[in-house]
Design a protein around this motif. Structure first.
Motif, short mmCIF file in Angstrom:
data_model
loop_
_atom_site.label_atom_id
_atom_site.label_comp_id
_atom_site.label_asym_id
_atom_site.label_seq_id
_atom_site.Cartn_x
_atom_site.Cartn_y
_atom_site.Cartn_z
N GLN A 102 -3.70 0.79 -8.20
CA GLN A 102 -3.78 -0.12 -7.06
C GLN A 102 -2.68 0.11 -6.04
O GLN A 102 -2.80 -0.30 -4.88
CB GLN A 102 -3.73 -1.56 -7.54
CG GLN A 102 -2.35 -2.00 -8.06
CD GLN A 102 -2.38 -3.33 -8.76
OE1 GLN A 102 -3.01 -3.48 -9.80
NE2 GLN A 102 -1.71 -4.31 -8.19
N LEU A 105 -10.27 -2.87 -7.31
CA LEU A 105 -8.85 -2.64 -7.09
C LEU A 105 -8.27 -3.66 -6.12
O LEU A 105 -8.84 -3.90 -5.06
CB LEU A 105 -8.62 -1.23 -6.53
CG LEU A 105 -8.93 -0.07 -7.48
CD1 LEU A 105 -8.92 1.24 -6.71
CD2 LEU A 105 -7.90 -0.02 -8.61
N PRO A 106 -7.13 -4.26 -6.44
CA PRO A 106 -6.49 -5.18 -5.49
C PRO A 106 -6.06 -4.44 -4.23
O PRO A 106 -5.81 -3.22 -4.27
CB PRO A 106 -5.27 -5.70 -6.26
CG PRO A 106 -5.53 -5.38 -7.70
CD PRO A 106 -6.36 -4.13 -7.69
N ARG A 110 -12.84 -2.70 1.35
CA ARG A 110 -13.57 -3.21 0.19
C ARG A 110 -14.97 -3.69 0.59
O ARG A 110 -15.83 -3.93 -0.25
CB ARG A 110 -12.80 -4.37 -0.46
CG ARG A 110 -11.49 -3.95 -1.09
CD ARG A 110 -10.77 -5.13 -1.72
NE ARG A 110 -11.40 -5.54 -2.97
CZ ARG A 110 -11.66 -6.80 -3.31
NH1 ARG A 110 -11.38 -7.79 -2.45
NH2 ARG A 110 -12.21 -7.08 -4.46
#
Length: 541
Positions: free
Chosen positions: A292, A327-328, A338
């Protein structure tokens, strides 16, 4: 409306420079610690296969010089964490090496931590008595660059930054690293770090390479410049060399994928993205650093997924997009990207799942991500015939749009695509068409690889919406734009085939469906579009 004339309208170069990058143009909000300092401060060994970078600095320690050079190599290939670790390792050998702090400042810029970069720059300033005159000029350059970042785009600060680099070059005209910095200073934002280079930057990189043929930074940024200028053959040849010189650098292989993708060599491009992913995964495991914290990882997963989409391999694309979405995100642009997962779900007609993903994305701390989320939620609502809910999402998207700069907003398909779909649904055809064409213009005008492949799916989505609304003129225009943008994409041929079939052109429709079947030769066997094309051709399998 006369759709055939709409593509004559262009977008400003400033806007293209802004949105062709993998980073936003504005500074971070000043918070420090986007990546834990414990990770950035970990000791690191000397590594091979990262390309050649050497800048003589004021130190008597060969270890300090070696790790400083390693930091430069990583820095100019966007491996920000390893760059920071290398510069700190140099400081362990020579605590007075102010240039290492300037390298750290640049790494923090790459991490979009303006406060961290400022702190490192101030540490460098405190060591000026140990620096040469050229190194002290670098302190001023980095200081002016940060002042420009902190001003959030002030034109006078930008001019002052470039003037400072020019003055340093006048004093040291054969300094390749100053020339590299001058090429970077031609970009609209320090955060782009070479990714938005073009015709104005290229001469500086070429001059740097004349002085230092092994300079990996100048070589890397030359590829980006050629890519953005449309010199794809040159960029492909150069990226192959970059991957050979920096074989351990994920981004070097990723760039080969850029060029192969643009040239219709999709399967070869995927192999480069696979290599990139393998290198990244190996590094994370060996160094114990969570994926991440590497902006490049999700970026590569998404680009790889979209290439599988081009081939019609939706099952594989789905797996990759799921991984990327999980994933952050630690920066606004990563959070915005995202959107690829809910966008994929909308495109595949999986509207309930798209709503769930969009609502999750709407919880982001950044307005660009929330803007995309509400737009996609609205499109999913339309797919479920929830028109009132779609209008509510449009209102929410418009509210978020007010927090995004106008030039960035003008390049995004959000929320205009949702508004255009609602207009067509209301029978306001001319208004809807005009808005959709603007979306198509801005999408296809993106010179970078992400924008280029993303435009294909924006166009495909508009073509579907046009057909659903019975607007066959828009459907035809959009399908033609798809073919113009990427003649190897099966979906463009399929879309024209449907238009030809609706017009009663049997021979033309068969030709297009046959082309679609050919380009989807490695697609999922149950891909609905392929099944339809084969059925229309009488080639059911």
């Amino acid at each position: 409306m006369n759709l055939s004339t709409c593509m004559r309208i262009g977008l400003s170069g400033v806007l293209l420079t802004t949105m062709a990058t993998a980073q936003p143009v504005h500074a971070h909000d000043g918070s420090h610690g986007l990546i834990p300092e414990e990770i950035l401060n970990r000791p690191i060994a000397r590594h091979r296969g990262i390309g050649s970078a050497h800048q003589k600095v004021s130190t008597a320690s060969s270890q300090a010089q070696g790790f400083y050079d390693q930091g430069l190599a990583y820095l100019h290939s966007y491996v920000w964490v390893e760059a920071a670790r290398s510069f700190r390792q140099a400081l362990r050998s020579d605590a007075h090496l102010g240039m290492a702090y300037l390298g750290l400042a640049d790494a923090y810029i790459g991490l979009q931590d303006a406060a961290g970069a400022r702190a490192m720059c101030e540490k460098a300033r405190g060591l000026e008595r140990y620096m040469s005159a050229t190194e002290r000029a670098w302190v001023t350059i980095r200081d002016r660059e940060l002042e420009y970042i902190e001003s959030r785009g002030d034109a006078e600060k930008y001019a002052a930054y470039r003037h400072t680099v020019d003055q340093a070059i006048q004093a040291n005209p054969r300094d390749a690293w100053l020339l590299v910095q001058r090429g970077l200073a031609e970009e609209a934002s320090p955060y782009t770090h070479g990714q938005a280079s073009g015709a104005a930057s290229l001469p500086f990189y070429q001059k740097a390479l004349e002085l230092d043929p092994q300079n990996i930074a100048a070589f890397h940024y030359t590829i980006h410049a050629n890519e953005n200028m449309g010199n794809l053959h040159a960029a492909l040849e150069q990226s192959a060399t970059y991957a050979r010189l920096a074989y351990a650098i994920p981004h070097a292989h990723h760039m080969c994928g850029h060029e192969l993708m643009r040239m219709g060599r999709t399967e070869e491009a995927i192999q480069e993205f696979v290599k990139t992913n393998a290198l990244e995964e190996s590094e994370y495991k060996m160094e114990g650093i969570p994926a991440q914290y590497d902006w490049h990882h999700a970026h590569n997963l998404q680009l790889m997924a979209m290439n599988y989409e081009l081939l019609g391999q939706m099952k594989t694309a789905e797996k990759l997009l799921r991984r990327a979405f999980a994933l952050p995100a630690y920066t606004e642009f990563i959070a915005y990207n995202r959107r690829a997962w809910p966008e994929f779900l909308v495109d595949r007609g999986r509207f309930e799942e798209a709503l769930t993903a969009a609502h999750e994305l709407a919880g982001s701390q950044w307005p660009m991500a929330r803007l995309a989320a509400h737009t996609l939620a609205g499109e999913a609502d339309l797919g479920l015939n929830r028109v009132d809910e779609a209008r509510k999402e449009l209102a929410l998207a418009r509210a978020e749009a007010e927090q995004v700069s106008e030039r960035v907003l003008a390049a995004l398909p959000y929320p205009a695509a949702l508004e255009a779909a609602l207009l067509l649904g209301e029978g306001r055809t001319q208004e809807g068409e005009a808005l959709y064409v603007k979306v198509e213009q801005s999408s296809m005008a993106m010179p970078g690889p992400d924008g280029w492949v993303g435009a294909i799916f924006v166009l495909d989505s508009i073509a579907r919406a046009a057909r659903a609304a019975g607007d066959w003129e828009l459907a035809q225009y959009t399908a033609e734009q798809m073919i113009q943008h990427d003649p190897y994409y099966a979906g463009g041929h399929f879309a024209i085939g449907l238009v030809a079939e609706h017009a009663g052109e049997k021979a033309g429709s068969r030709e297009m469906f046959a082309a679609a079947e050919k380009y989807w030769s490695h697609a999922d066997a149950d891909l609905p579009e392929l099944v339809t094309a084969r059925r229309k051709l009488g080639n059911e399998q």
